[in-house]
Write an enzyme that holds these catalytic residues in place. Structure first.
Site, mmCIF file in Angstrom:
data_model
loop_
_atom_site.group_PDB
_atom_site.id
_atom_site.type_symbol
_atom_site.label_atom_id
_atom_site.label_comp_id
_atom_site.label_asym_id
_atom_site.label_seq_id
_atom_site.Cartn_x
_atom_site.Cartn_y
_atom_site.Cartn_z
ATOM 1 C CB SER A 16 9.594 7.664 -2.893
ATOM 2 O OG SER A 16 9.935 6.760 -3.922
ATOM 3 N N GLY A 62 0.827 -1.204 0.000
ATOM 4 C CA GLY A 62 0.000 0.000 0.000
ATOM 5 C C GLY A 62 0.858 1.249 0.000
ATOM 6 C CB SER A 81 9.537 3.082 6.075
ATOM 7 O OG SER A 81 9.382 2.032 5.163
ATOM 8 C CE LYS A 116 5.437 1.388 -4.958
ATOM 9 N NZ LYS A 116 6.477 1.989 -4.128
#
Length: 307
Positions: A228, A110, A114, A165
């Site tokens: 990310s 999902g 983190s 993704k």
């Protein structure tokens, strides 16, 4: 629910985030990593749930090590890794299911950066399995007032959403690094989702899964956050750094780099059109500049949107 013994394999940011959630929910949690003082057998012994949060490159090796440990037939495996195996081109859950054909395997994926979860910011995730009761058990273990967990009956689609993704997130980082604007970013992410659906459909995943949390949700989070690692790879490539430089200074693994290569190989074998993945691959190989990759995408043959 009653206390559950959970073994977390992988002490990286994601593994520890999941460990903290389960512990806060009152479960007994043991964590193992290659640098751990505890043996793998000691950590897994009597565990009702084994969570794999290791990087893709270690999945096959660790799964074979776990195979030598006596386990209850009721033990549930949860995979929280997002990637494709370079040798077999399999997903992590396919590897775990091959090694443990008689155990339930659950995919957890999902929009879960983190660092935000470690800060106890609210998030949602998806657990999916071919064994619905196993997914429901895992849902109960990890659900809390800061981590909402949904179930899904399409484990392959949930897993592919989180995996594919990462390649689009590299492209999104490039888009922002080149300061191409909101219109370009929106177009990239939308067409990236189309590419993900196209691949998923050929591989047997359901279209609607990609419009849920593990597809569109994860895509939006990863394509829009400097947290990310995959986004950072693209952003820094656009800034002129080499891939070697970027990876040497990156904390953790940018799974999209490996995924891109494996994905392109498999897409070519199966004749799947993956224009964004292809340009990201050539960019990572140093064969094109970010601007050349953009030009290639913008100047492709014009076509209907839904072909």
């Amino acid at each position: 629910m009653q206390e559950t013994t959970i073994a977390i394999l992988g002490a990286g940011a994601w593994g520890m985030a999941l460990a903290n959630i389960a512990e806060a929910n009152g479960h007994q949690v043991r964590v193992w990593s290659r640098r751990s003082s505890q043996t793998l057998e000691a950590v897994i012994k009597d565990a009702q749930i084994v969570v794999s949060a290791i990087s893709m490159k270690g999945v096959t090796d660790v799964a074979s090590q776990v195979q030598s440990v006596p386990l209850s037939p009721e033990t549930i495996f949860v995979t929280a890794t997002k990637g494709l195996d370079p040798q077999t081109k399999c997903t992590p859950s396919q590897i775990w299911q091959t090694v443990f054909p008689n155990h339930a395997v659950v995919v957890l994926s999902g929009p879960n950066l983190s660092k935000e979860i470690q800060l106890e910011l609210p998030a949602a995730s998806v657990v999916a399995s071919n064994v619905p009761t196993a997914a429901e058990v895992v849902q109960l273990v990890f659900s809390s007032n800061r981590f909402r967990v949904y179930t899904n009956s399409d484990p392959l689609g949930v897993e592919l959403g989180g995996t594919l993704k990462n390649v689009i997130a590299i492209a999104a980082g490039v888009c922002d690094g080149l300061q191409l604007g909101t219109n370009a970013k929106a177009a990239l992410v939308t067409r990236g989702l189309t590419e993900m659906v196209r691949i998923g459909n050929v591989w047997g995943a359901k279209t609607e899964t990609f419009y849920g949390l593990s597809g569109l949700g994860d895509l939006l989070a990863t394509c829009n956050s400097p947290l990310s690692r995959n986004y950072q790879v693209g952003y820094q490539l656009a800034g002129g750094k080499t891939l070697t430089e970027i990876l040497a200074n990156l904390q953790g693994t940018a799974e999209g780099v490996n995924t891109c290569q494996v994905l392109l190989q498999r897409a070519k074998e199966e004749n799947i059109a993956v224009p964004i993945t292809e340009q990201v691959y050539w960019l990572l190989q140093g064969e094109v500049t970010p601007q050349q990759a953009l030009d290639e995408l913008m100047l492709r043959d014009i076509k209907p949107e839904y072909n």
